[in-house]
Design an enzyme around this catalytic site. Structure first.
Site, short mmCIF file in Angstrom:
data_model
loop_
_atom_site.label_atom_id
_atom_site.label_comp_id
_atom_site.label_asym_id
_atom_site.label_seq_id
_atom_site.Cartn_x
_atom_site.Cartn_y
_atom_site.Cartn_z
N HIS A 186 -58.66 -102.91 14.37
CA HIS A 186 -57.86 -103.36 13.23
C HIS A 186 -56.50 -103.89 13.66
CE1 HIS A 186 -60.20 -100.77 10.09
NE2 HIS A 186 -60.65 -102.00 10.15
N CYS A 486 -68.24 -116.63 14.22
CA CYS A 486 -67.15 -116.22 13.32
C CYS A 486 -66.51 -114.92 13.79
CB CYS A 486 -67.66 -116.07 11.89
SG CYS A 486 -68.87 -114.76 11.67
#
Length: 556
Positions: A186, A486
């Site tokens: 993250h 992606c």
């Protein structure tokens, strides 16, 4: 004396400044007994603190927007976990203070996750941060967080919780370095979104003394401690050259000989769209829709609410391509109304498309909302399913798209090795592939993407991962269909050239990375990219692959 350390570079740019350490000391309350008659009052204090921390995390998410909002909302849900709160109540009932009960309950849950080796072990930093915030509130002491400084600095931390990373002030935080984390953690993803140079997985980072001057190269992962004047000048010159190159590079993505490689943006919601447009994104290659579902973990958002949110993104890219990933629930994104609470290993259980096929009404509503959102807009809508394992999965998703009346291309994400190995079979049912390299690496190497100790196996330069990309791209070419990337691999400019050489037809990344990738691609021909890709695949390690590709592209 100048010394050099090396971690994993996860966000481009160079930062030079003094070290400031994150306030991450564990707040351990004293273990003392309370009278039985005080238990109800202590339980009330604990609940109030939990709700206050959850509300603060939600507020931070609203301020940050985009991907950060989804991460922080998930963390708020963690704070309110009913099982954790039941454990807190039980501990208070047998004599613990509210703060000690919270501390011990979270410690027990932390040990359970880490010891079981579950996917959620990768969220230990998030869990620790939630615990510290609740305990700090109960003790009436300052919240853990970024240091208070009027002067710009380089932030050092064991790991950065999303609540801190999301609201970093780029005018004060020149860059950051962490001991834990990996290229797809993250913190890394949010650093790229902020455009802050960052290096993760640097052992011993916490030993750098407060006030030490360091130079952080977020592209190479190098840290120069007490850099010489010559090294500073060299880094600043390289940064200036890079900035000039970025400014000179505009327009659609392409190699120097005109081979088109559309450069798309990964977005987590409407808040990410302005940065994508400003960076010159040619569309959206990954529209994560989880942000809508995290608002209320007990029920799915209405069709009307979904239509409104989807249309905001679709309207921003007239004549552009927008690839939407349907809800990817499960594993680290549990939803109370959808995902089982008792899976022994959620990452290998009912996740992504599997969850949606078990709840066809949720999938049908989302697909119908997407169809309505695209009505009357000159946008090229494409919709893809996460965690497709085989042709049966692909067929089930394609049938659901048709049943919902979706007039769009529908595709499959390649995140499981079986999908790459049987890509031609899957392409009999869908019209495109999109490689999610973060999860593909995780499942290929059995290496949790949030655990710094296995970061070398999460490196997208691993030759085995490049082999799976090549297999997928070759299958798509044979079927006359497209195959994009992606995952975070696309944000590495050098690797973007290799992916192009492997046959990938589009690249999607965080908006901040688009100018870097565009400028680098424009330096090389398709043939050079193909030679670099072949050289990288001929090696045995990620470092060797990177070095081999660089040698080819630099003409060595």
């Amino acid at each position: 004396m100048e010394t050099t350390l090396r971690g994993v570079g996860v966000s481009h740019g160079v930062a030079i400044g003094e070290v400031r350490h994150m306030g991450t000391a564990v707040l351990e309350p004293p273990a003392k007994q309370i009278p039985a008659e005080d238990a109800e009052r202590e339980q009330g204090r604990a609940r109030q603190a939990v709700e206050a921390v959850a509300a603060d995390l939600m507020a931070r998410g609203n301020l940050a927007g985009g991907e950060a909002q989804a991460v922080l909302e998930a963390q708020a849900m963690m704070a309110q976990d009913p099982e954790l709160m039941a454990d807190v109540d039980r501990r208070i009932a047998v004599g613990s203070t509210a703060e000690r009960a919270v501390y011990d309950a979270f410690a027990s849950y932390r040990a359970l996750l880490a010891g079981a080796g579950e996917y959620l072990a990768g969220r230990v930093a998030d869990l620790d941060d939630v615990r510290n915030r609740i305990v700090a509130r109960l003790l009436g002491v300052p919240m853990p967080g970024v240091p208070d400084s009027d002067e710009p600095y380089v932030l050092i931390a064991r790991d950065l919780a999303p609540a801190d990373t999301a609201l970093l002030d780029p005018t004060l935080v020149l860059g950051f370095v962490t001991e834990e984390g990996g290229p797809t953690s993250h913190s890394a993803i949010l650093a790229r979104a902020l455009g802050v140079p960052a290096v993760v997985a640097l052992p011993g980072a916490g030993e750098l003394a407060e006030g030490t001057v360091i130079a952080v190269d977020g592209s190479t992962g190098e840290i120069f401690v007490e850099p010489s004047a010559e090294k500073r000048a060299q880094l600043e010159a390289a940064a200036a050259e890079r900035k000039a190159s970025l400014s000179a590079s505009t327009g659609p993505g392409a190699t120097s000989d005109g081979h088109k490689v559309p450069l798309l943006a990964n977005v987590g919601g409407p808040a990410d769209v302005p940065a994508a447009v400003e960076a010159g994104a040619e569309g959206v290659g990954l529209f994560r829709t989880e942000f809508l579902f995290l608002d209320d973990s007990k029920q799915a958002p209405s069709e009307e609410k979904q239509v409104e949110a989807y249309r905001q993104v679709l309207e921003a890219f007239p004549e552009g391509r927008v690839v939407v990933r349907v809800l990817d629930a499960g594993a680290d994104k549990p939803l109370e109304f959808l995902t089982p609470a008792d899976e022994p290993n959620p990452a290998l259980g009912v996740r992504g498309l599997r969850t949606l096929l078990d709840h066809p009404d949720v999938l049908r509503t989302q697909l119908t909302a997407l169809a309505k959102a695209a009505e009357g807009l000159p946008v090229y809508l494409e919709v893809m399913a996460p965690m497709v394992a085989d042709r049966i999965d692909a067929k089930a998703f394609a049938n659901a798209c048709r049943a919902a009346g979706l007039k769009a291309k529908f595709g499959a994400m390649v995140e499981i090795p079986s999908a790459a190995l049987r890509a031609r079979s899957i392409l009999q049912e869908v019209e495109f592939l999109s490689l999610g390299t973060n999860d593909l690496a995780q499942y290929t190497f059995a290496a949790d993407r949030q655990v710094g100790a296995v970061s070398r196996l999460q490196d997208p330069w691993q030759p085995a991962l490049l082999d799976l990309v090549a297999v997928s791209a070759e299958a798509a070419k044979a079927e006359g269909k497209s195959c994009g990337v992606c995952g975070e691999a696309a944000s590495d400019p050098l690797l973007a050239c290799v992916l192009t050489g492997l046959g990938v037809t589009s690249l999607s990344m965080g908006a901040a990375s688009i100018p870097y990738v565009r400028a680098t691609l424009a330096k090389y021909t398709l043939a050079q990219c193909e030679r670099a890709a072949a050289a990288a695949r001929a090696t045995d390690t990620a470092d060797e692959a990177r070095t081999a590709a660089q040698a080819v592209l630099s003409g060595e």
